[in-house]
Scaffold this active site. Structure first.
Site, PDB file in Angstrom:
ATOM      1  N   GLU A 115      20.888  51.957  44.278  1.00 52.77           N
ATOM      2  CA  GLU A 115      21.525  50.913  43.486  1.00 52.77           C
ATOM      3  C   GLU A 115      21.145  49.489  43.894  1.00 52.77           C
ATOM      4  O   GLU A 115      21.026  48.615  43.038  1.00 52.77           O
ATOM      5  CB  GLU A 115      23.055  51.054  43.586  1.00 52.77           C
ATOM      6  N   SER A 133      78.688  82.241  54.141  1.00 58.05           N
ATOM      7  CA  SER A 133      79.171  82.271  55.530  1.00 58.05           C
ATOM      8  C   SER A 133      78.381  81.366  56.469  1.00 58.05           C
ATOM      9  O   SER A 133      78.627  81.372  57.677  1.00 58.05           O
ATOM     10  CB  SER A 133      79.094  83.711  56.057  1.00 58.05           C
TER      11      SER A 133
END
Length: 685
Positions: free
Chosen positions: A84, A343
């Site tokens: 690039e 419980s």
């Protein structure tokens, strides 16, 4: 002549100074718009920074940040710049040589065949997208110079790596590497790096999941140019060209889905939320939850939480087996669903009883049909067991003894103590004051708070909020009970037999004793299990998210086996202490309430099991051949229990035959007429 040159030089300096001032003014008046860099995908990461779940940003894109000097493969950066912008490190935003080259090539061919955009110019367009035109190109050049003046090269490179398009709604190299390769950008191969360099050139036309051959050709072009630039060798190029092209995107990350969504919702604006979760453990527990859910009702859910006791840090949190499963209402966060605990609150009732000096583990309590005003609790098996110790009552989770102790502690005081510890209780509609049904699940609570309670037992009775974020401060917590009371509760629960079918070798049990408690709400709507070891607390909930009963599924047979499988996935712990025996209760605490109604004088010798011995292995000779249990001492009659289930009462004999149900582990207990007992744990083969 000299005077003219001096005037010309001074004029030029004034012009340049004016241009400089104008440039500064324009830069101040029209700063670059960095809002797209701020609109990142919120990411929830584990304690090592690895992503767990990522959310779409405001534009509906997957956009993850790449920080300056961030973890990106250096080879990828070299390939990117070779393809690039070879002079990226040298130009000031615009590359004059590239402009001249592009102008010459375009003039020679009569059409645009080459561009001259530098990486900085591309960043300018990514920050402020616009149609391609000459005006747009000039604006990009001006913005590029502005960016170079404001930011360093490393920052500009990180801008590109964060915003570059990679097809569909993927933006930034981290989003692309996760979607195409399920990895981070520092782990790329040559072929993967080259493909990611090529994609931003035409992200729609080159999408590998749609146009793999186009993507392959574009990758080859990047590799060839890298070879020309001397960035790659011929062998590396051949290796890169030989790699497969990904033909599908990886599924979006959904680890700790429910917890991650809650954190993002409660911390708006935070882009990276680092949790306390152990990534590999989180995924292992998730996999276990999915596998276990397959064996439950098709509409049942499952939630699991794992806590580090010392720091109260949550190491794994599963709010449901599959957040996308509509049959199981997978979107419901079951970690925070408020359900009846059955419980599961009993240990804390007994703990406050120990703390207040109301009871002792060896205090006798009557498990008989009892009315507390208009409330008459019954046991899970609809039967009663007569006199037994508090220790046995808790291990067997009997209801009448728990209600009797809560009656002494006071249900309002008990609820207030829980609330003060940070546990939120929701009473049933129409109930304004906590009552005795609280002992059996008469208030709603969530798994998160329950796990905090049980982790408190491992911390000397001090309850503190669980921590899910790494930077959350460690709260000092609130003392629910004294350390001695918490230790008594844990010792009792460590003596509870593991659920049927769970094989836990005696050596493993000694190394990591697990204090186990289960719970089942009325109508089989909720099944709970909690386990506390020296280092970890694990909580499990199963049931249907809509509250519909699931008959036959309860804490001991559904949630508890899953809990032990979670412990199997936890790291080893240092050797634990052997289970300690219980001292005899003081005279005033030999029976709940003391005084009148207490037991007769105790026999000189308490009962003692003489066969089998603790930690022994019992060999079965045949299916019908019994094992003879033998005891000495104690006042007759003797009551014999296996895993809390009574198998015989012997008025005179000291021996009793026992036919085990099958191989596994069992706890054998003998209780005399005065409530004194002895227990051993054995393995049956």
């Amino acid at each position: 002549m000299g005077r003219r040159i001096r005037r010309w030089t001074a004029g030029l300096a004034l012009v340049l100074a004016g241009l400089g001032l104008a440039a500064v003014a324009l830069d101040r008046l029209f700063p670059p718009d960095l809002s797209r860099l701020a609109d990142l995908s919120p990411a929830v990461v584990d304690r090592d920074g690895r992503p767990l779940r990522v959310f779409l940003n405001g534009e509906g894109a997957w956009r993850l940040p790449v920080a300056e000097h961030g973890p990106v493969d250096p080879l990828f950066v070299r390939l990117l710049l070779a393809y690039e912008d070879r002079r990226f490190w040298d130009h000031a935003g615009v590359d004059p040589l590239a402009l001249l080259r592009a102008a010459g090539q375009n003039a020679a061919s009569g059409r645009v065949v080459s561009g001259a955009s530098t990486l900085t110019m591309q960043v300018a367009r990514l920050l402020e997208p616009h149609p391609r035109s000459l005006t747009g190109k000039l604006r990009d050049m001006a913005r590029a110079a502005q960016l170079e003046a404001r930011f360093g090269k490393d920052a500009i490179l990180s801008f590109y790596l964060t915003l570059a398009p990679y097809g569909g709604n993927l933006e930034g190299v981290r989003a692309a590497t996760r979607a195409y390769f399920a990895k981070e950008p520092q782990e790329l191969t040559v072929g993967e790096a080259a493909l990611l360099v090529a994609l931003p050139q035409s992200p729609t036309a080159l999408r590998p999941d749609r146009f793999p051959e186009r993507a392959r050709a574009a990758r080859a072009k990047v590799l060839d140019r890298a070879l020309e630039a001397g960035v790659l060798t011929g062998a590396q190029v051949r290796e890169g060209n030989g790699e497969p092209i990904p033909t599908a995107r990886e599924p979006a990350l959904m680890d700790a889905a429910h917890l991650a969504e809650r954190l993002v919702r409660t911390h708006p604006g935070e882009r990276v939320l680092r949790t306390t979760l152990d990534g590999p453990l989180q995924r292992a527990v998730q996999d276990l939850a999915r596998a276990e859910a397959a064996g439950l009702h098709e509409q049942a859910g499952l939630a699991i939480v794992v806590v580090d006791n010392a720091s109260r840090a949550v190491l794994a949190a599963v709010g449901g087996p599959d957040p996308l499963d509509d049959r199981r209402q997978g979107w419901v966060d079951l970690l925070h669903a408020r359900r009846s605990p059955g419980s599961a609150l009993k240990p804390f009732i007994y703990g406050l009883g120990f703390n207040d000096g109301l009871i002792h583990p060896e205090t006798l309590v009557a498990d008989v049909s009892t009315r507390f005003g208009d409330y008459a609790p019954r046991n899970f098996d609809r039967d009663f067991d007569g006199d037994l110790t508090i220790r046995e009552a808790l291990q067997r989770s009997l209801n009448v003894p728990a209600v009797a102790v809560l009656d002494r502690v006071g249900p309002v005081r008990f609820a207030a103590a829980l609330e003060r510890s940070g546990v939120r209780l929701t009473l049933p509609r129409g109930v304004e004051v906590p009552g005795l049904p609280l002992a059996l699940g008469g208030a709603a609570v969530d798994l998160w708070d329950m796990a905090a309670l049980y982790a408190g037992l491992a911390n000397g009775g001090r309850v503190a909020p669980l921590r899910a974020l790494a930077d959350a401060p460690r709260a000092e917590g609130v003392s629910l009970m004294a350390p001695a009371a918490a230790a008594q509760v844990l010792r009792i629960l460590e003596g509870a037999a593991p659920p049927a079918g769970v094989v836990q070798a005696q050596e493993v049990r000694r190394r990591r004793p697990v204090a186990l408690k289960t719970g089942t709400s009325f109508g089989f709507r909720d099944a709970w299990a909690f386990g506390v070891s020296g280092r970890y607390t694990v909580g499990v909930w199963t049931g249907r998210p809509d509250g519909t009963p699931v008959p036959g599924h309860y804490g001991r047979n559904t949630a508890a086996p899953i809990l032990f499988r979670v412990f199997d996935r936890l790291p080893p712990e240092p050797g634990g202490a052997a289970l300690a025996g219980m001292a005899q209760a003081p005279a005033l605490l030999r029976r709940l309430g003391g005084g009148d109604g207490g037991p007769p004088a105790l026999a000189a010798d308490p009962p003692r099991l003489i066969f089998p011995l603790d930690a022994a292995t019992v060999e079965r000779m045949g299916e019908d051949e019994p094992v003879i249990l033998s005891a000495s001492g104690g006042r007759r009659p003797l009551t014999w229990l296996v895993d809390g289930r009574r198998i015989a009462t012997t008025p005179v004999a000291r021996d009793v035959p026992w036919r085990p149900d099958g191989p596994g582990f069992a706890r054998i207990t003998v209780v005399d007429a005065d409530g004194r007992s002895d227990s051993v744990g054995v393995e049956v083969r």
